[in-house]
Write an enzyme that holds these catalytic residues in place. Sequence first.
Site: not given
Length: 583
Positions: A73, A135-136, A185, A493
């Site tokens: 993602e 959950f999640q 959802k 760098m």
Amino acid sequence: MDNAKAHKLKQNKKQEPPEDSGPSVLNGAGILINTLQDLEVDTIFGYPGGAVLPLYDELFDTHDINHVLVRHEQAGTHAADGYARVTGKPGVVLATSGPGGTNTVTGIATAAMDSIPLVVFTGQVPTDLIGNDAFQEADIVGITRPITKHNYLVDDVNDLEQVTRKAFHVATSGRPGPVLVDLPKDMLKTKGHYSGLRKVSIPSYSPTEKGHFSQIKKAAELLSDAQKPLIYAGGGVVLGEAWNELTVMAERHNIPVTTTLMGLGGFPEGKPQSLGMLGMHGTYTANMATTECDVLLAVGARFDDRVTGNLEGFSPHSKKIHIDIDPTNIGKNVAVEVPIVGDVKQVLPEIDEKVDTPNTGKWWQTIRKWQKDHPLNVPEKGDTIKPQQMIEAISDVTNGDAIVATDVGQHQMWTAQHYTFNNPRSFLSSGGLGTMGYGFPAAMGAAFACPDRTVVCITGDGGFQMTPYELSTAVEHEIPLKIAIMNNQCLGMVRQWQELFYDERYSHSILKKGNPDFVKLAESYGAVGLRATTPKEMDKVLQQAMEVNDRPVVMDFQVEEHENCYPMVPAGAAINEMVLGDE
């Protein structure tokens, strides 16, 4: 009735679909897809998960929106960012709840710092589970509040259409930026009303686009009387699509122009008025002109620390004019005599028509002497590839017309110095946040947006290893992306700073032992892998890469390990206090 029961009844009442059972009654997923189609969204970068499965099911039968399945993602958000930078349209991201949403955070912060329009849709657990550590579950609205222009949690399916339209309006108007929409959802499954109404009304949000006439008059008077004027052009010139207006003004009045990293391409570098980039790794001429000018016109820039250096020494002799659509940018870092809040595309022509061309003959004599005495250093060809030579070779083989994306570090600064950018919306780089791993997925997003243009990712061996898995996406879609790895076997760098300021104590900046074989890595994904260790091999590899048109090419350019990027302004110094070389 207790509060819990009252709240439950209220929620049930809010979620009831309208009595009309006609075709305008859709589930939330259908409402969202229809709204995106109305908004002419053609590409979404996403990754599925449980909370957004209703939306993915709706996408299964949607043929006019191209969903790009990325492999992470964060990379998807960078890809949407690259898409937005080259098109001017908002990039769209879709992620599931919990880790899917949190994986977008770095990409959102990157876009926020550079004012890039994104709309990020994240799944969320059902509304009755929010706050229960389901959950999640993650409070992505709270997590992203400091790094978004605005965000929304949809708790009524009948608000979804207007929330989506507002998100796109906010992301693209005024000073652009990322907007997040969190989608429980149950809101995607519940039926609601889809109206198709295009009008968006946000009474509390109305960016100022037209500059104040008296301020415009003052700016024109200052420029007319100037003996050493300078235009300092930032990313707002590109985002505001004011490159033609800037070019007309600079040429008509023969005013020199220096651009920031984000402003590259906003003024053609082939023009005689161009002084190149200013700032920490800017050209000697640009930094000296900024220091010595008597009127500084800042256009769509924010006076960030990488440009100004020590604020007390920044352009100390100049009267300053600052044009920006975001009023919070004006006076934030540097005090200015003439602030102008407005759209640079509208304001510049109004100033231009009121300016009497100043007499800049002596000023140009000084500038040309600086350019002659202190050009950018390009080492002569030898047995090893010098990084500057690599960038100039890429510029030559693409005729300066490619879309170029970079990661962050030495290669980024060398690209800014040595690639000739003559076209706007052609340079993609994380300027504000400095995000490693940005370059490759951003280039991929640009390639989806502009399939007819050559797209080159110039990256380091460190930066490329942040997001190499997107080779899978690029191969799947047969994207002929050119990936040029400046392989100096270190974090370049970081190593440079350790050499110059930490007594050559190279603490955890050397990658030599752990680097993969980039050619084999490319081939394992089904991409083309090429390697060059000498200038002659470099030219041959570039020619071979340009002939591949059905899949990505990874070019491993093994460059001089200890080359440093100059000019360089040390931390705490003024921008005219440059280190010009190792000597």
